[in-house]
Design an enzyme around this catalytic site. Sequence first.
Site, short mmCIF file in Angstrom:
data_model
loop_
_atom_site.label_atom_id
_atom_site.label_comp_id
_atom_site.label_asym_id
_atom_site.label_seq_id
_atom_site.Cartn_x
_atom_site.Cartn_y
_atom_site.Cartn_z
N ALA A 194 35.03 37.98 38.98
CA ALA A 194 36.16 38.39 39.83
C ALA A 194 35.65 38.78 41.21
O ALA A 194 34.51 39.19 41.37
CB ALA A 194 36.90 39.57 39.21
N TYR A 195 36.52 38.62 42.19
CA TYR A 195 36.30 39.16 43.53
C TYR A 195 36.89 40.56 43.51
O TYR A 195 38.10 40.73 43.48
CB TYR A 195 36.99 38.26 44.56
CG TYR A 195 36.72 38.62 46.01
CD1 TYR A 195 37.18 39.81 46.56
CD2 TYR A 195 36.02 37.75 46.84
CE1 TYR A 195 36.95 40.13 47.89
CE2 TYR A 195 35.79 38.06 48.17
CZ TYR A 195 36.25 39.25 48.68
OH TYR A 195 36.02 39.57 50.00
N THR A 246 43.45 43.42 35.69
CA THR A 246 43.36 44.73 36.33
C THR A 246 44.67 45.50 36.34
O THR A 246 45.77 44.90 36.31
CB THR A 246 42.88 44.55 37.78
OG1 THR A 246 42.87 45.81 38.46
CG2 THR A 246 43.78 43.61 38.55
N ASP A 247 44.57 46.82 36.44
CA ASP A 247 45.73 47.68 36.63
C ASP A 247 46.38 47.48 38.00
O ASP A 247 47.52 47.89 38.21
CB ASP A 247 45.34 49.15 36.46
CG ASP A 247 44.24 49.58 37.43
OD1 ASP A 247 43.34 48.77 37.71
OD2 ASP A 247 44.28 50.74 37.90
N TYR A 270 43.83 41.77 46.48
CA TYR A 270 43.10 41.76 45.20
C TYR A 270 44.08 41.74 44.03
O TYR A 270 43.96 40.90 43.13
CB TYR A 270 42.19 42.99 45.12
CG TYR A 270 41.65 43.25 43.73
CD1 TYR A 270 40.71 42.40 43.17
CD2 TYR A 270 42.09 44.35 42.99
CE1 TYR A 270 40.21 42.65 41.88
CE2 TYR A 270 41.60 44.60 41.72
CZ TYR A 270 40.66 43.75 41.17
OH TYR A 270 40.19 43.98 39.91
#
Length: 265
Positions: free
Chosen positions: A36-37, A77-78, A101
């Site tokens: 992931a970035y 992700t949250d 993101y």
Amino acid sequence: DVFTYADVDTLDLTNPVATAAFVCDLHPDYIINCAAYTAVDRAETDEARCRQVNRDAVCHLASAARAVGARMVHISTDYVFDGTQCRPYVETDPVNPQSVYGQTKWEGEEVLREICPDALIVRTAWLYSEFGSNFVKTMLRLGRDREQLSVVFDQVGTPTYAGDLAEALLTILGQADTNGWHPGTYHFSNEGVCSWYDFARKVMQLGGLRCTVLPIETKDYPTPARRPAFSVLNKAKIKKTFGIHIFHWENALEQCLKRLDIWSV
């Protein structure tokens, strides 16, 4: 079981030809996408590259997985949530990412669901370990160099020790033959709730550091990317489906710091 690990120096996931060839040669049963970035603030001015890694690479990997019949496990992700609600987020809550993101990670989830409907997506939060760059190691470094530092207290969530996440993923894969494969979206973090300020104080305490941590508001520490004010994840689904026991974040942090001492010797 045989595990094969590939970092960017051996495989560029943004290259669809290279990704397809790598997966075809390996012909795995499962693919866990940990790539992931994650430079959240830099992503605001590097959107194209962020999207290449968080969406396009997922597309390439999912297509390759489908071609060889591999099952995909993907870490999300949250930050797909906006952080405006006051109860822990369940998997079916509406998403509303507030940063590049978060948006690109959501796009990665969506493209994976389209290509591999039987994929398993695990959203996590505030990830750290004894390896790489992360909040815990930054706090330890700053705590040794400074007498005091300021950390936001109005962003609330739950830290996640990468070792516990990894163990949960292996538990899920290990049950596939006996418990069946249960695709879909799941949430995983350690148990409990805290602010970044609370987290930093606990790092200092367990690390034996005398650095004083002061609480500040988010408005006093402006960043290019907007973070969720509340991103606690409800983990009932993953616990019920797979029978996973989850440690409290303070216990997990203590284990990480013990292992960090071992690795630093």
